[in-house]
Design an enzyme around this catalytic site. Structure first.
Site, PDB file in Angstrom:
ATOM      1  N   ARG A  67       0.775  -1.256   0.000  1.00  8.59           N
ATOM      2  CA  ARG A  67       0.000   0.000   0.000  1.00  8.59           C
ATOM      3  C   ARG A  67       0.799   1.295   0.000  1.00  8.59           C
ATOM      4  NH1 ARG A  67      -4.132  -2.949  -1.674  1.00  8.59           N
ATOM      5  NH2 ARG A  67      -5.338  -3.989  -0.071  1.00  8.59           N
ATOM      6  N   ASN A  97      -0.493  -2.172  -7.377  1.00  5.75           N
ATOM      7  CA  ASN A  97      -1.732  -1.371  -7.317  1.00  5.75           C
ATOM      8  C   ASN A  97      -1.724  -0.402  -6.136  1.00  5.75           C
ATOM      9  OD1 ASN A  97      -1.944  -3.596  -5.600  1.00  5.75           O
ATOM     10  ND2 ASN A  97      -4.171  -3.690  -5.738  1.00  5.75           N
ATOM     11  N   ASP A 307      -1.269 -13.224  -0.903  1.00  2.58           N
ATOM     12  CA  ASP A 307      -2.140 -12.133  -1.372  1.00  2.58           C
ATOM     13  C   ASP A 307      -2.532 -11.236  -0.205  1.00  2.58           C
ATOM     14  OD1 ASP A 307      -3.590 -10.438  -2.942  1.00  2.58           O
ATOM     15  OD2 ASP A 307      -5.294 -11.762  -3.199  1.00  2.58           O
ATOM     16  N   HIS A 311      -7.052  -3.925   4.395  1.00  4.92           N
ATOM     17  CA  HIS A 311      -7.920  -2.746   4.414  1.00  4.92           C
ATOM     18  C   HIS A 311      -8.305  -2.550   5.871  1.00  4.92           C
ATOM     19  CE1 HIS A 311      -8.493  -2.895   0.018  1.00  4.92           C
ATOM     20  NE2 HIS A 311      -8.655  -4.197   0.148  1.00  4.92           N
ATOM     21  N   GLY A 326     -10.252  -8.002  -0.133  1.00  2.75           N
ATOM     22  CA  GLY A 326      -8.881  -8.272   0.295  1.00  2.75           C
ATOM     23  C   GLY A 326      -8.800  -8.503   1.780  1.00  2.75           C
TER      24      GLY A 326
HETATM   25  O1  DOR Z   1      -9.080  -9.133  -2.974  1.00  6.52           O
HETATM   26  C1  DOR Z   1      -8.151  -8.553  -3.521  1.00  6.52           C
HETATM   27  N1  DOR Z   1      -7.595  -7.462  -2.974  1.00  6.52           N
HETATM   28  N2  DOR Z   1      -7.704  -9.019  -4.678  1.00  6.52           N
HETATM   29  C2  DOR Z   1      -6.829  -8.326  -5.418  1.00  6.52           C
HETATM   30  O2  DOR Z   1      -6.472  -8.768  -6.467  1.00  6.52           O
HETATM   31  C3  DOR Z   1      -6.335  -7.015  -4.973  1.00  6.52           C
HETATM   32  C4  DOR Z   1      -6.392  -6.936  -3.511  1.00  6.52           C
HETATM   33  C5  DOR Z   1      -6.138  -5.543  -2.977  1.00  6.52           C
HETATM   34  O3  DOR Z   1      -5.156  -4.925  -3.410  1.00  6.52           O
HETATM   35  O4  DOR Z   1      -6.884  -5.091  -2.122  1.00  6.52           O
END
Ligand code: DOR
Length: 441
Positions: A67, A97, A307, A311, A326
């Site tokens: 992040r 991202n 992964d 959040h 996520g």
């Molecule tokens: O659930 C997800 N969250 N899948 C993703 O591919 C991105 C990720 C995120 O960056 O929050």
């Protein structure tokens, strides 16, 4: 010889002629490298007695979202790598991202600069493919500290998206390294979004982003990979159908699954965790979960990545589907998988294959992933018998929660060693950040 660090008396997971096995060995480390593997105890400035412990090559988590920059209220490179170290992870590859997304040389160099001196574990960064940077990907993927190119075929958190075959084909033709892909069919996701909008419950998440959305996208990707002869790595595979397809594409495609897709399943996870269980691609039924296990045990799956996608609780508790997708995972990857080992679902050596040996092979980080003289002194020490309860209070990720809060596990990381430096012992962070840029072949 007085080594900088020695690890005596451990059961060390070593690789000989492509076979992994456990051996009682004593390890000497000098200048951040493995200097000796000995059958008798060694002495050094710092000695770790690993009696009753297993010594693994440092665990590599090849999919995390930390992040920074832009979304540091959720996580940053210091907190994310601290969580990694506490969870027994010694290297992370971070996703593009962020805000701005990592799509330019400046953005990549900025991330590397931010990580230097602040990262508790070793790091590398993926660059994101976008419609407007395709011509620079060939050069970008060669940059030091870059783990490769990532494509989002379906939209998730952030703005990165390449949904169409023509741009995807151009991306696959621009460069050589393995391209990593979030595989969900954006066209089908758009067509079906009304399912999520009208349901107002995360139980609808795997219905909106259904198995067919993942299968269609993966089929398109594999066709293009064969056509362009470009190797791809399919991230967080979630369906038994994709596993069956991917099994036939091992020449060109490698496969990742996550601990959460191997542990949680629908509808139970949505009933107990609500939107905390919401991620992309979704957690699906038990049937799909069993399909992933089958693929893991028959060699179709190459890698387990967390992964880690944190959040805040405030964000996650918005009403579905405004709630972001996520969940965090870098700190719980090792304990969750050790517990699966305890329950007899996989062996410790298979785990080492999935989080050390195969990341080394798939991404070409050849100084890591094995315990061998001359390689980097990254180690994850684990106690296979230790019983613990995973709790939110143990989580140091800025989001402060885990979907596994309250879960009892057997098996726990006890020490994390990064480049010969002990950075975690018995749930405590030690010293100063020691992470270095991961180098690739
Ligand atoms: O659930 C997800 N969250 N899948 C993703 O591919 C991105 C990720 C995120 O960056 O929050």
């Amino acid at each position: 010889m007085n080594y900088d660090l020695v690890i005596n008396n451990g059961q060390v997971i070593v690789s000989k002629k492509g076979q992994l096995f456990s051996q009682n060995l004593h390890i000497g480390v000098t200048n951040g490298k493995i200097a000796s593997l000995s059958s008798s105890p060694l002495s050094g400035q710092l000695t770790i007695d690993a009696r009753h412990l297993h010594v693994l090559p440092g665990v590599i988590d090849s999919q995390v979202h930390f992040r920074e920059p832009g979304l540091t209220h959720k996580e940053d490179l210091e907190t994310g790598t601290r969580a990694a170290a506490l969870g027994g992870v010694t290297s992370i590859f971070e996703m593009p991202n962020t805000k701005p997304p990592t799509t330019t040389r400046e953005a990549l160099e900025d991330k590397i600069k931010r990580a230097e001196g602040r990262a508790w574990v070793n790091f590398a960064f993926f660059v994101g493919a976008a419609q407007d940077n395709i011509s620079s990907l060939r050069e970008l993927e060669k940059s030091p500290g870059c783990s490769g190119v990532k494509v989002f075929m379906g939209s998730s958190t952030g703005s990165l998206l390449v949904e169409d075959d023509e741009n995807l084909r151009q991306i696959l033709r621009s460069g050589q390294r393995r391209v990593i892909v979030h595989s969900e069919d954006e066209y089908r996701l758009r067509e079906r979004k009304h399912i999520a909008d009208s349901a107002k419950s995360p139980l609808a998440h795997p219905e909106w982003r259904d198995a067919e959305s993942a299968v269609r996208s993966t089929e398109r990707l594999l066709r293009l990979a064969r056509e362009t002869h470009r190797p791809v790595h399919v991230l967080h595979v979630t369906t038994k159908e994709e596993i069956a397809i991917l099994k036939e594409y091992k020449d060109i495609a490698t496969v990742e699954v996550t601990p959460q897709h191997l542990t949680l399943f629908a509808p139970d996870c949505y009933e107990t965790l609500g939107t905390l269980a919401q991620m992309n691609p979704p957690i699906r039924s038990k049937d799909h979960m069993e399909g992933l296990w089958k693929g893991l045990l028959d060699g179709t799956v190459d890698i387990i990545g967390s992964d880690h996608a944190p959040h805040t609780i405030e964000e996650k508790t918005k009403e579905y589907p405004q709630s972001p997708s996520g969940m965090p995972g870098v700190q719980t990857l090792v304990p969750i998988m050790l517990n699966h080992i305890h329950e007899g679902r996989l062996s410790l050596t298979k785990f080492v294959e999935l989080v050390c040996e195969n990341p080394r092979r798939v991404f070409g980080c050849t100084t890591k992933g094995q315990i061998e003289v001359g390689l980097d002194a990254d180690f994850t020490l684990v106690d296979l018998k230790k019983q613990r309860r995973i709790e939110n209070s143990w989580i140091v990720s800025r989001c402060g929660w885990t979907p596994f809060d309250g879960k009892h596990v057997t098996g726990w990381p006890t020490h994390t060693i990064v480049g010969g430096h002990l950075v975690m012992q018995d749930d405590h962070i030690i010293g100063t950040p020691q992470g270095q840029k991961v180098l690739f072949e």
